[in-house]
Motif scaffolding. Structure first.
Motif, mmCIF file in Angstrom:
data_model
loop_
_atom_site.group_PDB
_atom_site.id
_atom_site.type_symbol
_atom_site.label_atom_id
_atom_site.label_comp_id
_atom_site.label_asym_id
_atom_site.label_seq_id
_atom_site.Cartn_x
_atom_site.Cartn_y
_atom_site.Cartn_z
ATOM 1 N N HIS A 133 -1.706 -18.905 -15.508
ATOM 2 C CA HIS A 133 -2.026 -18.724 -14.088
ATOM 3 C C HIS A 133 -3.375 -19.370 -13.753
ATOM 4 O O HIS A 133 -3.524 -20.037 -12.724
ATOM 5 C CB HIS A 133 -2.106 -17.232 -13.740
ATOM 6 C CG HIS A 133 -0.812 -16.493 -13.836
ATOM 7 N ND1 HIS A 133 -0.692 -15.301 -14.517
ATOM 8 C CD2 HIS A 133 0.421 -16.764 -13.336
ATOM 9 C CE1 HIS A 133 0.561 -14.869 -14.418
ATOM 10 N NE2 HIS A 133 1.251 -15.739 -13.710
ATOM 11 N N ALA A 134 -4.349 -19.130 -14.620
ATOM 12 C CA ALA A 134 -5.687 -19.687 -14.382
ATOM 13 C C ALA A 134 -5.651 -21.213 -14.401
ATOM 14 O O ALA A 134 -6.289 -21.874 -13.574
ATOM 15 C CB ALA A 134 -6.661 -19.157 -15.434
ATOM 16 N N HIS A 135 -4.887 -21.762 -15.325
ATOM 17 C CA HIS A 135 -4.795 -23.218 -15.460
ATOM 18 C C HIS A 135 -4.196 -23.862 -14.209
ATOM 19 O O HIS A 135 -4.751 -24.827 -13.673
ATOM 20 C CB HIS A 135 -3.960 -23.560 -16.694
ATOM 21 C CG HIS A 135 -3.653 -25.014 -16.837
ATOM 22 N ND1 HIS A 135 -4.621 -25.955 -17.109
ATOM 23 C CD2 HIS A 135 -2.478 -25.691 -16.726
ATOM 24 C CE1 HIS A 135 -4.054 -27.153 -17.164
ATOM 25 N NE2 HIS A 135 -2.766 -27.016 -16.935
ATOM 26 N N ILE A 136 -3.074 -23.321 -13.727
ATOM 27 C CA ILE A 136 -2.466 -23.962 -12.558
ATOM 28 C C ILE A 136 -3.306 -23.738 -11.295
ATOM 29 O O ILE A 136 -3.267 -24.551 -10.378
ATOM 30 C CB ILE A 136 -0.988 -23.563 -12.342
ATOM 31 C CG1 ILE A 136 -0.819 -22.088 -12.051
ATOM 32 C CG2 ILE A 136 -0.140 -23.982 -13.511
ATOM 33 C CD1 ILE A 136 0.609 -21.735 -11.646
ATOM 34 N N THR A 137 -4.096 -22.678 -11.283
ATOM 35 C CA THR A 137 -5.016 -22.468 -10.159
ATOM 36 C C THR A 137 -6.082 -23.558 -10.136
ATOM 37 O O THR A 137 -6.378 -24.134 -9.082
ATOM 38 C CB THR A 137 -5.672 -21.079 -10.255
ATOM 39 O OG1 THR A 137 -4.654 -20.072 -10.189
ATOM 40 C CG2 THR A 137 -6.673 -20.861 -9.127
ATOM 41 N N ARG A 138 -6.651 -23.850 -11.296
ATOM 42 C CA ARG A 138 -7.657 -24.921 -11.361
ATOM 43 C C ARG A 138 -7.039 -26.271 -10.993
ATOM 44 O O ARG A 138 -7.663 -27.087 -10.306
ATOM 45 C CB ARG A 138 -8.283 -24.964 -12.758
ATOM 46 C CG ARG A 138 -9.184 -23.767 -13.065
ATOM 47 C CD ARG A 138 -9.949 -23.937 -14.362
ATOM 48 N NE ARG A 138 -9.080 -23.924 -15.522
ATOM 49 C CZ ARG A 138 -8.760 -22.830 -16.220
ATOM 50 N NH1 ARG A 138 -9.260 -21.657 -15.871
ATOM 51 N NH2 ARG A 138 -7.965 -22.909 -17.263
ATOM 52 N N GLU A 139 -5.807 -26.497 -11.435
ATOM 53 C CA GLU A 139 -5.121 -27.745 -11.085
ATOM 54 C C GLU A 139 -4.870 -27.825 -9.579
ATOM 55 O O GLU A 139 -5.032 -28.879 -8.967
ATOM 56 C CB GLU A 139 -3.794 -27.853 -11.850
ATOM 57 C CG GLU A 139 -3.952 -28.121 -13.330
ATOM 58 C CD GLU A 139 -4.495 -29.511 -13.628
ATOM 59 O OE1 GLU A 139 -4.224 -30.454 -12.848
ATOM 60 O OE2 GLU A 139 -5.202 -29.661 -14.640
ATOM 61 N N ALA A 140 -4.466 -26.711 -8.983
ATOM 62 C CA ALA A 140 -4.208 -26.691 -7.536
ATOM 63 C C ALA A 140 -5.480 -27.007 -6.751
ATOM 64 O O ALA A 140 -5.442 -27.750 -5.762
ATOM 65 C CB ALA A 140 -3.650 -25.334 -7.119
ATOM 66 N N LEU A 141 -6.607 -26.451 -7.175
ATOM 67 C CA LEU A 141 -7.876 -26.742 -6.510
ATOM 68 C C LEU A 141 -8.161 -28.242 -6.528
ATOM 69 O O LEU A 141 -8.607 -28.816 -5.528
ATOM 70 C CB LEU A 141 -9.022 -25.987 -7.198
ATOM 71 C CG LEU A 141 -9.179 -24.510 -6.842
ATOM 72 C CD1 LEU A 141 -10.086 -23.812 -7.857
ATOM 73 C CD2 LEU A 141 -9.735 -24.340 -5.433
#
Length: 199
Positions: free
Chosen positions: A28-36
């Motif tokens: 979850h944290a990884h895809i959040t950083r990617e989305a940003l």
């Protein structure tokens, strides 16, 4: 703004990442950083939901899931919130209706994994969601083809923004959606639960 609600200014682009987070994990944290990075977002709000209407079994207590989410996702541009509980909403469409009314001038983008796009047509008022809120779709291994062949992708095919132009999504007028391939962290909440590593 109501007490306990995240702050946002008119003109900001906020990615909304909803889910039960039962439990939150590094994926979850990884895809959040990617989305940003990919979608031109100013911030991301994790909407830790009271429960998922599409899942038959209820999640762990909200306080437990919120604490885990805050421990996992520590980033200055990410806010962990229980806003759906505060609003009394259980469905994404109703949440978006209320957030749009509470935050005039804020540009919201709904974030989802490609697996969610594949079943998006099962969501309540899914056409309304896609017609009013840009969608940022992050592809996970094994989910790319089903997502691209999904009913939602077919209905809103003309509204797709190419991945190479993903930075435009945050300020695009809906309907608009963008599908990006990102390297994924192989973790899942269900796998963590099945191994007994959660409540």
């Amino acid at each position: 703004m109501r007490q306990g609600f995240p702050k946002a200014r008119a003109g900001e682009v906020i990615g909304l990442f909803g889910g039960s987070f039962d439990p939150a994990h590094q994926g979850h944290a990884h895809i959040t950083r990617e989305a940003l990075k990919r979608f031109g977002l100013d911030r991301v709000w994790w909407l830790v939901s009271p429960g998922n209407p599409l899942k038959p079994q209820g999640p762990a207590p909200l306080d437990t899931r919120m604490a885990r989410a805050k421990a996992i996702m520590q980033h200055p541009r990410v806010i962990i919130t229980d806003v759906e509980t505060r609003l009394g909403t259980r469905y994404t469409a109703a949440t978006l209706d209320q957030l749009s009314a509470l935050y005039p001038g804020v540009h919201f983008v709904w974030l989802m994994g490609a697996d969610n796009l594949a079943q998006f047509h099962k969501w309540q008022r899914w056409r309304d969601i896609a017609s009013t809120t840009p969608l940022g779709v992050l592809a996970r291994p094994g989910d790319r083809i089903p997502a691209r062949m999904s009913p939602a992708a077919a209905v809103f095919g003309r509204a797709r923004i190419p991945g190479r132009a993903s930075q435009l999504l945050g300020r695009a007028a809906a309907p608009a959606w963008c599908f990006v391939n990102v390297p994924m962290v192989e973790q899942s909440s269900s796998a963590i639960r099945s191994k007994g590593g959660w409540v």
